[in-house]
Design a protein around this motif. Structure first.
Motif, mmCIF file in Angstrom:
data_model
loop_
_atom_site.group_PDB
_atom_site.id
_atom_site.type_symbol
_atom_site.label_atom_id
_atom_site.label_comp_id
_atom_site.label_asym_id
_atom_site.label_seq_id
_atom_site.Cartn_x
_atom_site.Cartn_y
_atom_site.Cartn_z
ATOM 1 N N LYS A 1 -0.131 12.423 7.773
ATOM 2 C CA LYS A 1 -0.357 11.671 8.918
ATOM 3 C C LYS A 1 -0.585 10.275 8.527
ATOM 4 O O LYS A 1 -1.592 10.066 7.850
ATOM 5 N N LEU A 2 0.276 9.322 8.914
ATOM 6 C CA LEU A 2 0.001 7.956 8.457
ATOM 7 C C LEU A 2 -0.925 7.149 9.217
ATOM 8 O O LEU A 2 -0.731 7.177 10.499
ATOM 9 N N LYS A 3 -1.903 6.763 8.295
ATOM 10 C CA LYS A 3 -2.847 5.723 8.916
ATOM 11 C C LYS A 3 -2.495 4.327 8.906
ATOM 12 O O LYS A 3 -1.611 4.088 8.217
ATOM 13 N N GLN A 4 -3.446 3.583 9.426
ATOM 14 C CA GLN A 4 -3.404 2.193 9.427
ATOM 15 C C GLN A 4 -3.572 1.746 7.839
ATOM 16 O O GLN A 4 -4.386 2.372 7.055
ATOM 17 N N ILE A 5 -3.074 0.559 7.570
ATOM 18 C CA ILE A 5 -3.467 -0.102 6.405
ATOM 19 C C ILE A 5 -4.704 -0.430 6.092
ATOM 20 O O ILE A 5 -5.229 -1.023 7.036
ATOM 21 N N PRO A 6 -5.502 -0.195 5.121
ATOM 22 C CA PRO A 6 -6.961 -0.630 4.945
ATOM 23 C C PRO A 6 -7.189 -1.961 4.687
ATOM 24 O O PRO A 6 -6.447 -2.673 4.136
ATOM 25 N N GLY B 1 2.822 10.031 13.045
ATOM 26 C CA GLY B 1 1.900 8.910 13.026
ATOM 27 C C GLY B 1 2.183 8.155 14.330
ATOM 28 O O GLY B 1 3.324 8.076 14.815
ATOM 29 N N ARG B 2 1.417 7.069 14.754
ATOM 30 C CA ARG B 2 1.579 6.577 16.040
ATOM 31 C C ARG B 2 2.578 5.332 15.931
ATOM 32 O O ARG B 2 2.930 4.953 14.608
ATOM 33 N N ARG B 3 3.158 4.908 16.955
ATOM 34 C CA ARG B 3 3.967 4.070 17.125
ATOM 35 C C ARG B 3 3.552 2.443 16.266
ATOM 36 O O ARG B 3 2.486 2.049 15.986
ATOM 37 N N ARG B 4 4.586 2.091 15.542
ATOM 38 C CA ARG B 4 4.526 0.701 14.654
ATOM 39 C C ARG B 4 3.625 0.993 13.579
ATOM 40 O O ARG B 4 3.266 -0.086 12.983
ATOM 41 N N ILE B 5 3.222 2.163 12.982
ATOM 42 C CA ILE B 5 2.441 2.239 11.738
ATOM 43 C C ILE B 5 2.995 2.282 10.614
ATOM 44 O O ILE B 5 2.694 2.098 9.454
ATOM 45 N N GLY B 6 4.422 2.193 10.664
ATOM 46 C CA GLY B 6 5.224 2.092 9.141
ATOM 47 C C GLY B 6 5.852 3.311 8.726
ATOM 48 O O GLY B 6 6.148 3.337 7.433
ATOM 49 N N LYS B 7 6.110 4.304 9.569
ATOM 50 C CA LYS B 7 6.577 5.490 9.076
ATOM 51 C C LYS B 7 8.016 5.251 8.522
ATOM 52 O O LYS B 7 8.404 5.817 7.453
ATOM 53 N N GLY C 1 -5.580 -5.197 13.258
ATOM 54 C CA GLY C 1 -5.999 -3.970 12.619
ATOM 55 C C GLY C 1 -4.989 -3.786 11.454
ATOM 56 O O GLY C 1 -4.457 -4.716 10.654
ATOM 57 N N GLY C 2 -4.527 -2.520 11.008
ATOM 58 C CA GLY C 2 -3.979 -2.288 9.706
ATOM 59 C C GLY C 2 -2.479 -1.674 10.293
ATOM 60 O O GLY C 2 -1.965 -1.171 9.685
ATOM 61 N N VAL C 3 -1.970 -2.134 11.338
ATOM 62 C CA VAL C 3 -0.816 -1.707 11.808
ATOM 63 C C VAL C 3 0.346 -2.854 11.340
ATOM 64 O O VAL C 3 0.229 -4.025 11.860
ATOM 65 N N PRO C 4 1.104 -2.592 10.574
ATOM 66 C CA PRO C 4 1.916 -3.478 9.862
ATOM 67 C C PRO C 4 2.838 -4.237 10.747
ATOM 68 O O PRO C 4 3.083 -5.562 10.479
ATOM 69 N N LYS C 5 3.441 -3.774 11.891
ATOM 70 C CA LYS C 5 4.262 -4.549 12.686
ATOM 71 C C LYS C 5 3.404 -5.554 13.191
ATOM 72 O O LYS C 5 3.896 -6.818 13.605
ATOM 73 N N TYR C 6 2.162 -5.486 13.500
ATOM 74 C CA TYR C 6 1.289 -6.279 14.079
ATOM 75 C C TYR C 6 0.727 -7.406 13.084
ATOM 76 O O TYR C 6 0.960 -8.622 13.547
ATOM 77 N N ILE C 7 0.571 -7.006 11.915
ATOM 78 C CA ILE C 7 0.516 -7.960 10.849
ATOM 79 C C ILE C 7 1.357 -8.986 10.775
ATOM 80 O O ILE C 7 1.136 -10.262 10.427
ATOM 81 N N ASP D 1 0.795 -1.412 0.013
ATOM 82 C CA ASP D 1 -0.078 -0.150 0.070
ATOM 83 C C ASP D 1 1.013 1.229 -0.049
ATOM 84 O O ASP D 1 2.146 1.296 -0.620
ATOM 85 N N ARG D 2 0.403 2.369 0.609
ATOM 86 C CA ARG D 2 1.342 3.689 0.628
ATOM 87 C C ARG D 2 1.308 4.289 -0.687
ATOM 88 O O ARG D 2 2.214 5.124 -0.987
ATOM 89 N N LYS D 3 0.474 3.950 -1.693
ATOM 90 C CA LYS D 3 0.781 4.409 -2.953
ATOM 91 C C LYS D 3 0.502 6.039 -2.950
ATOM 92 O O LYS D 3 1.596 6.709 -3.407
#
Length: 464
Positions: free
Chosen positions: A167-172, A30-36, A197-203, A6-8
């Motif tokens: 502002k980086l959001k979660q992956i849809p 953006g929040r922690r672990r969101i993929g910045k 959720g859409g948090v890359p680190k969790y996924i 994502d992140r296109k």
């Protein structure tokens, strides 16, 4: 090598800024672990990039680390051997290069933490050294710190200097499947998504082929797992009064959704909660909902708060209340509780959000016959409808029902029940054009499929 998901839009924005023959100052937060960090490293591929990760060490040590990076990038042995005591010298050296450089300062908030004057120092560097050069700077940091003090606040020295911000959001959910390199059903995806959720680190932690309960046991219930106390670490990374925020989330998780109820539960005045609630909204941890037909949502007295972050909602419902068992290694007790309630009390609600995202996508693609301006939930004192979309111009309204059945198909009774509930919605009752959309994670009966073929006001959602 891991595939970048994502992140296109963000990459496209960065590239447009990079292609300008002038300076750019972008704030990425953006929040922690969101993929910045992953995002800026992906963008920086094949570019002349200096990536600097700030730390909570002394300013002198940060300057020395930055000096080493700049020296290596520019192959300047003289600069490497110099005793440098100010940031200005290093940025002056950078702009001597004929190549366009991308300078990334990650965890920017740490520099302001160790030296409160640093944002003013960097403002001077930008104004006097970088602003008129063909250079791109990306300042990357935690959500609340970057908003409240470092860069985006009106009183910040850097306010007004930025040329853009993300502002980086979660992956849809529509991109969620791309994380898995094996065949996985839609239902399994939704179950995993309900936790990560859409948090890359969790996924990344939930990419195993085990069933959802084994994944939860391995990745969340394990006391050595980073997810075991993740909500606490997340709050500590963003806010100072961790206990106050924790109590508010806990209160909402236990069923107190109205402002008055939360205040009463915590024995505080409602007015004292506003700041905390807004911060949690900014962090995308909670959100305030009102019935979608409300004309003035901000002033509506029907507003309710809910936990927006899937993992936070899961953790407060299943992990935190059962920590006493986990601490004495009675994992099976907790796992059985999760198995009993996971689908009905958690996944089914997340499924509604997945369906809402699907409707927004259908809406944007013009596949619903009209473009609905607002899509959300609706309720009154007696009834609740999962999804309602309205178009004030054409008077079109769509009603949606979402069922995460695990062992049965959705039948036509669901449609007729939804049609009956729709009568309670007073919006434009005399002139509106009604449509209905149904979502079932387990599929539909043949009877319902045939009914949908005979009615032009009934749509069956499809996740295949």
């Amino acid at each position: 090598m891991e595939k970048f998901i994502d992140r296109k839009n963000e990459i496209e924005f960065f590239n447009k800024e990079y292609e300008k023959q002038e300076s750019s100052l972008i704030i990425l937060y953006g929040r922690r672990r969101i993929g910045k960090t992953s995002l800026i490293k992906e963008f920086g591929k094949n570019k002349d990039m200096i990536y600097f990760l700030a730390t909570e060490e002394s300013e002198k040590q940060n300057i020395e680390s930055f000096q080493k990076l700049v020296s290596e990038n520019m192959k300047n042995t003289l600069l490497e051997s110099m005793v440098v005591q100010s940031w200005e010298i290093l940025f002056q050296a950078i702009v001597q290069s004929s190549n366009k450089k991308v300078i990334i300062i990650d965890e920017f908030q740490y520099l302001g933490k160790i030296n409160p004057a640093f944002p003013s120092t960097f403002q001077k560097i930008w104004d006097e050294i970088l602003k008129d050069k063909n250079i791109m700077v990306i300042l990357c940091g935690s959500l609340i710190n970057m908003i409240e003090s470092q860069t985006l606040n009106y009183n910040s020295p850097l306010y007004g200097r930025r040329t853009g911000q993300i502002k980086l959001k979660q992956i849809p959910f529509e991109n969620y499947k791309e994380f898995f390199n094996y065949k996985i059903s839609e239902k399994e995806l939704i179950e995993k998504y309900a936790v990560t959720g859409g948090v890359p680190k969790y996924i990344e932690s939930f990419k195993g082929k085990n069933n959802i309960y084994e994944e939860i046991k391995i990745n969340v219930m394990n006391k050595q797992s980073y997810l075991y106390e993740e909500p606490l670490f997340l709050l500590r990374n963003e806010v100072s009064e961790v206990g106050s925020y924790f109590s508010i989330i806990k209160s909402i998780a236990s069923g107190n959704r109205k402002l008055g109820n939360i205040a009463s539960n915590l024995s505080v005045s409602p007015t004292n909660l506003s700041k905390y609630l807004q911060t949690l909204i900014n962090l995308d941890i909670i959100e305030r909902e009102v019935p979608i037909t409300e004309n003035n949502p901000e002033k509506s007295k029907k507003g309710q708060y809910k936990i927006k972050d899937n993992f936070i909602a899961f953790w407060f419902q299943f992990i935190y209340p059962n920590k006493v068992f986990l601490e004495i290694d009675k994992d099976n007790v907790v796992l059985n509780k999760i198995k009993e309630n996971f689908i009905d009390n958690h996944v089914s609600f997340i499924y509604e959000e997945v369906c809402k995202e699907k409707i927004w996508n259908l809406n944007a693609n013009g596949e619903l016959g009209t473009i609905y301006e607002k899509i959300g939930k609706w309720w009154n004192n007696k009834e609740e409808i999962d999804i309602v979309g309205i178009d004030t111009k054409t008077k079109n309204i769509i009603f949606g029902e979402c069922k995460f059945y695990t062992n049965k198909l959705m039948d036509s009774k669901t449609f007729y029940k939804l049609k009956e509930k729709a009568k309670s919605v007073e919006w434009e009752k005399q002139s509106r054009i009604e449509k209905y959309i149904l979502f079932s994670a387990n599929g539909y009966t043949e009877e319902l499929k045939q009914l949908a073929k005979t009615r032009n006001d009934l749509i069956l959602g499809d996740f295949s």
